[in-house]
Write a protein that holds these residues in place. Structure first.
Motif, short mmCIF file in Angstrom:
data_model
loop_
_atom_site.label_atom_id
_atom_site.label_comp_id
_atom_site.label_asym_id
_atom_site.label_seq_id
_atom_site.Cartn_x
_atom_site.Cartn_y
_atom_site.Cartn_z
N LEU A 188 -3.98 1.91 12.85
CA LEU A 188 -4.22 1.85 14.31
C LEU A 188 -5.50 1.11 14.56
O LEU A 188 -5.34 0.21 15.44
CB LEU A 188 -3.85 3.13 14.87
CG LEU A 188 -3.98 2.76 16.41
CD1 LEU A 188 -2.59 2.29 16.88
CD2 LEU A 188 -4.11 4.22 17.00
N HIS A 189 -6.54 1.70 14.16
CA HIS A 189 -7.82 0.99 14.60
C HIS A 189 -7.91 -0.20 14.19
O HIS A 189 -8.77 -1.08 14.92
CB HIS A 189 -8.93 2.11 14.07
CG HIS A 189 -8.82 3.40 14.65
ND1 HIS A 189 -8.91 3.62 16.06
CD2 HIS A 189 -8.71 4.43 13.95
CE1 HIS A 189 -8.80 4.68 16.40
NE2 HIS A 189 -8.72 5.60 15.00
N GLY A 190 -7.34 -0.69 13.03
CA GLY A 190 -7.39 -2.22 12.47
C GLY A 190 -6.72 -3.05 13.55
O GLY A 190 -7.00 -3.98 13.99
N LEU A 191 -5.62 -2.54 13.88
CA LEU A 191 -4.54 -3.10 14.99
C LEU A 191 -5.50 -3.35 16.21
O LEU A 191 -5.51 -4.55 16.87
CB LEU A 191 -3.16 -2.52 15.14
CG LEU A 191 -2.48 -2.71 13.89
CD1 LEU A 191 -1.15 -1.65 14.02
CD2 LEU A 191 -1.94 -4.14 13.81
N LEU A 192 -5.89 -2.25 16.80
CA LEU A 192 -6.79 -2.46 17.98
C LEU A 192 -7.98 -3.25 18.01
O LEU A 192 -8.26 -4.04 19.03
CB LEU A 192 -7.32 -1.11 18.50
CG LEU A 192 -6.33 -0.04 18.95
CD1 LEU A 192 -6.78 1.41 19.00
CD2 LEU A 192 -5.78 -0.44 20.34
N ASP A 193 -8.69 -3.26 16.55
CA ASP A 193 -9.97 -4.41 16.48
C ASP A 193 -9.48 -5.71 16.42
O ASP A 193 -10.05 -6.53 17.21
CB ASP A 193 -10.64 -3.95 15.19
CG ASP A 193 -11.93 -4.49 15.07
OD1 ASP A 193 -12.78 -4.80 15.91
OD2 ASP A 193 -11.83 -5.28 14.02
N LEU A 194 -8.19 -5.79 15.73
CA LEU A 194 -7.60 -7.45 15.89
C LEU A 194 -7.25 -7.92 17.23
O LEU A 194 -7.60 -8.94 17.67
CB LEU A 194 -6.51 -7.34 14.99
CG LEU A 194 -6.70 -7.31 13.62
CD1 LEU A 194 -5.35 -7.15 12.82
CD2 LEU A 194 -7.24 -8.73 13.13
N ARG A 195 -6.73 -6.85 18.12
CA ARG A 195 -6.39 -7.32 19.52
C ARG A 195 -7.63 -7.43 20.30
O ARG A 195 -7.80 -8.43 20.77
CB ARG A 195 -5.50 -6.22 20.07
CG ARG A 195 -5.13 -6.70 21.54
CD ARG A 195 -4.26 -5.67 22.24
NE ARG A 195 -5.18 -4.46 22.54
CZ ARG A 195 -4.34 -3.26 22.69
NH1 ARG A 195 -3.30 -2.94 22.82
NH2 ARG A 195 -5.49 -2.23 22.84
N ALA A 196 -8.65 -6.49 20.30
CA ALA A 196 -9.73 -6.65 21.02
C ALA A 196 -10.64 -7.81 20.70
O ALA A 196 -11.29 -8.55 21.37
CB ALA A 196 -10.72 -5.52 20.66
N GLY A 197 -10.58 -8.59 19.52
CA GLY A 197 -10.96 -9.77 19.10
C GLY A 197 -10.41 -10.87 19.06
O GLY A 197 -10.64 -12.23 18.71
N ASP A 219 2.85 -6.11 18.64
CA ASP A 219 2.17 -5.62 19.41
C ASP A 219 1.39 -4.27 18.77
O ASP A 219 1.71 -3.99 17.60
CB ASP A 219 3.17 -5.04 20.70
CG ASP A 219 2.30 -3.89 21.57
OD1 ASP A 219 1.85 -4.39 22.51
OD2 ASP A 219 2.62 -2.88 21.12
N VAL A 220 0.19 -3.68 19.27
CA VAL A 220 -0.63 -2.65 18.49
C VAL A 220 0.61 -1.50 18.14
O VAL A 220 0.57 -1.11 17.08
CB VAL A 220 -1.72 -2.13 19.36
CG1 VAL A 220 -2.19 -0.96 18.80
CG2 VAL A 220 -2.90 -3.36 19.27
N LEU A 221 1.21 -1.19 19.19
CA LEU A 221 1.97 0.07 19.10
C LEU A 221 3.03 -0.12 18.22
O LEU A 221 3.50 0.76 17.47
CB LEU A 221 2.27 0.85 20.24
CG LEU A 221 1.19 1.74 21.07
CD1 LEU A 221 1.32 2.25 22.25
CD2 LEU A 221 0.84 2.79 20.08
N TYR A 253 -6.72 4.60 25.19
CA TYR A 253 -8.13 4.72 25.12
C TYR A 253 -8.87 3.26 24.77
O TYR A 253 -9.75 2.86 25.46
CB TYR A 253 -8.45 5.87 24.05
CG TYR A 253 -10.01 6.01 24.19
CD1 TYR A 253 -10.47 6.85 25.12
CD2 TYR A 253 -10.86 5.58 23.24
CE1 TYR A 253 -11.95 7.10 25.26
CE2 TYR A 253 -12.07 5.63 23.19
CZ TYR A 253 -12.97 6.60 24.17
OH TYR A 253 -14.07 6.61 24.20
N GLY A 254 -8.15 2.85 23.59
CA GLY A 254 -8.97 1.47 23.25
C GLY A 254 -8.77 0.40 24.22
O GLY A 254 -9.54 -0.43 24.55
N GLU A 255 -7.65 0.36 24.99
CA GLU A 255 -7.33 -0.33 25.98
C GLU A 255 -8.17 -0.13 27.25
O GLU A 255 -8.53 -1.28 27.82
CB GLU A 255 -5.92 -0.53 26.20
CG GLU A 255 -5.41 -1.79 27.18
CD GLU A 255 -3.90 -2.00 27.11
OE1 GLU A 255 -3.32 -1.28 28.18
OE2 GLU A 255 -3.31 -2.40 26.24
#
Length: 184
Positions: free
Chosen positions: A140-149, A160-162, A76-78
Motif C-alpha cells: 500500500l505504501h509503495g502504491l501511495l508513493d507511486l501515485r504521489a510521485g 488505482d491505489v485501493l 490519509y495519504g491523499e
C-alpha cells in the motif's frame, strides 16, 4: 502548517506566530523542530491505532476490516500528503526511537491484529502475521508513493491505489479457497 506548506513550513518560530505566543514558548514543549515534527507523527500514529481498533470492533467481515484499514491509510495519504511523508517516508522520523517508535509499533500491531483476523478466517495465508502485515503495508505504501510521485499510470498496468491493494489481497487468498470459490 504541515498540511499547507509541507515540512519546510514548520519551524518553532512559525508555530509560535501561528498560535499567537512568543517565539520562545514552543521551546518549553519541544527541544527543537525535529521534536515538534515527532510530536505530530506520534499524534497521527495514535489516531491510526484508535481507528484500527474501532475497525476491529466493527461487525465487518475479517477481510473487510483489513480493507477498511487500507482505506484509512489511503485517505490519509491523499488528504495529508506532507504528514503522510513525515510518518512513512522521513528517515529521521523512522530512526528517532523512543516514544515515537513505541506509538508507531502500536499502530503496526493494531493493523496486524486485523491481518491476523483475516488469516484466522482463511482470507489470507497462514504465514507469520508480522510478515503478512509487512507485505500488505509495504504494498500500500509503495502504491501511495507511486501515485504521489505521478508514476502510477494505466499504461504501466496500474489501476488505482485501493483497487491494486485489494487485488493483492485477492491474490494472497489461499489457493484452495479460490479454487472452491470458482467451482461454485
Amino acid at each position: 502548517m504541515l498540511d499547507q506548506g509541507g515540512e519546510a513550513a514548520v519551524t518553532l518560530r512559525a508555530v509560535a506566530h501561528q498560535v499567537g505566543v512568543s517565539h520562545n514558548t514552543p521551546y518549553r514543549h519541544f527541544t527543537d523542530r525535529a521534536a515538534l515534527l515527532a510530536g505530530v507523527a506520534e499524534k497521527d500514529f495514535a489516531a491510526f491505532s484508535v481507528e484500527f481498533d474501532e475497525i476491529g470492533q466493527s461487525d465487518r467481515t475479517a477481510i473487510d476490516k483489513v480493507k477498511a484499514a487500507l482505506r484509512t491509510f489511503a485517505y490519509y495519504g491523499e488528504s495529508h500528503p506532507a504528514r503522510y511523508r513525515l510518518l512513512f517516508g522521513d528517515p529521521d522520523i523512522a530512526k528517532r526511537g523512543g516514544q515515537l517508535e513505541a506509538v508507531a509499533m502500536t499502530t503496526f500491531a493494531s493493523f496486524a491484529s486485523l491481518v491476523a483476523g483475516a488469516q484466522a478466517a482463511g482470507y489470507l495465508p497462514a504465514v507469520a502475521t508480522p510478515t503478512m502485515t509487512s507485505l500488505i503495508y509495504a504494498n500500500l505504501h509503495g502504491l501511495l508513493d507511486l501515485r504521489a510521485g505521478g508514476r502510477m499510470r494505466a499504461e504501466k498496468g496500474f489501476i488505482d491505489v485501493l483497487d491494486s491493494a485489494f487485488l493483492l489481497l485477492d491474490l494472497l487468498r489461499p489457493t484452495m479457497d479460490r479454487a472452491s470459490k470458482c467451482a461454485t
